[in-house]
Design a protein around this motif. Sequence first.
Motif, PDB file in Angstrom:
ATOM      1  N   ASP A  88      -0.599  43.042  49.584  1.00 27.27           N
ATOM      2  CA  ASP A  88       0.694  42.852  50.223  1.00 27.27           C
ATOM      3  C   ASP A  88       1.102  44.055  51.070  1.00 27.27           C
ATOM      4  O   ASP A  88       2.115  43.992  51.771  1.00 27.27           O
ATOM      5  N   THR A  89       0.355  45.144  50.990  1.00 31.16           N
ATOM      6  CA  THR A  89       0.653  46.341  51.769  1.00 31.16           C
ATOM      7  C   THR A  89       0.640  46.014  53.259  1.00 31.16           C
ATOM      8  O   THR A  89      -0.355  45.507  53.787  1.00 31.16           O
ATOM      9  N   ALA A  90       1.751  46.288  53.939  1.00 33.11           N
ATOM     10  CA  ALA A  90       1.876  45.963  55.352  1.00 33.11           C
ATOM     11  C   ALA A  90       3.215  46.467  55.871  1.00 33.11           C
ATOM     12  O   ALA A  90       4.085  46.880  55.100  1.00 33.11           O
ATOM     13  N   LEU A  91       3.369  46.420  57.180  1.00 27.27           N
ATOM     14  CA  LEU A  91       4.651  46.633  57.818  1.00 27.27           C
ATOM     15  C   LEU A  91       5.324  45.266  57.944  1.00 27.27           C
ATOM     16  O   LEU A  91       4.773  44.365  58.573  1.00 27.27           O
ATOM     17  N   TYR A  92       6.498  45.111  57.343  1.00 26.85           N
ATOM     18  CA  TYR A  92       7.199  43.836  57.308  1.00 26.85           C
ATOM     19  C   TYR A  92       8.286  43.799  58.371  1.00 26.85           C
ATOM     20  O   TYR A  92       9.116  44.702  58.457  1.00 26.85           O
ATOM     21  N   TYR A  93       8.278  42.727  59.167  1.00 23.44           N
ATOM     22  CA  TYR A  93       9.237  42.532  60.241  1.00 23.44           C
ATOM     23  C   TYR A  93      10.099  41.302  59.979  1.00 23.44           C
ATOM     24  O   TYR A  93       9.619  40.308  59.433  1.00 23.44           O
ATOM     25  N   CYS A  94      11.353  41.343  60.399  1.00 26.12           N
ATOM     26  CA  CYS A  94      12.132  40.127  60.528  1.00 26.12           C
ATOM     27  C   CYS A  94      12.307  39.814  62.007  1.00 26.12           C
ATOM     28  O   CYS A  94      12.266  40.706  62.860  1.00 26.12           O
ATOM     29  N   ALA A  95      12.464  38.536  62.309  1.00 27.24           N
ATOM     30  CA  ALA A  95      12.585  38.072  63.680  1.00 27.24           C
ATOM     31  C   ALA A  95      13.525  36.881  63.723  1.00 27.24           C
ATOM     32  O   ALA A  95      13.713  36.190  62.726  1.00 27.24           O
ATOM     33  N   ALA A  96      14.103  36.619  64.908  1.00 22.12           N
ATOM     34  CA  ALA A  96      15.085  35.552  65.047  1.00 22.12           C
ATOM     35  C   ALA A  96      14.859  34.767  66.328  1.00 22.12           C
ATOM     36  O   ALA A  96      14.363  35.302  67.324  1.00 22.12           O
ATOM     37  N   LYS A  97      15.242  33.496  66.294  1.00 20.70           N
ATOM     38  CA  LYS A  97      15.222  32.631  67.471  1.00 20.70           C
ATOM     39  C   LYS A  97      16.265  31.554  67.314  1.00 20.70           C
ATOM     40  O   LYS A  97      16.748  31.302  66.209  1.00 20.70           O
TER      41      LYS A  97
END
Length: 124
Positions: A90-99
């Motif tokens: 699960d190691t990662a850079l986590y992003y949120c995004a919107a549309k």
Amino acid sequence: QVQLVESGGGAVQAGASLRLSCAASGRRISTYTVGWFRQTPGKERDFVAASMWSGTGAYYTDSRNNRFTISRDNAKNTVFLQVDSLKPEDTALYYCAAKRINDDLRESGTYNYWGQGTQVTVSS
């Protein structure tokens, strides 16, 4: 436009849980479809979960063995991602995004607004 800022990441041991936050400003987040993605160096950005603006619910890739929960607090203009039973993968850079449209939920290229990401590192 809506601006997004992620927080809540960190370094944890395998089996721990984290709740990531996506704080929105400029617009009401309740009017947007919001997705969570994650990315490791040299790999494609992968879909994790989405919350649909229409109110029809959340979408996950694996409903049988899902460890992710997406939720909203509209009063705080924030979307959360709860991650349980964390694994080293699960190691990662986590992003949120919107549309503003409720199609192609898993496709990162369809999201118009992105945060800067929050790092999650899981050790065994």
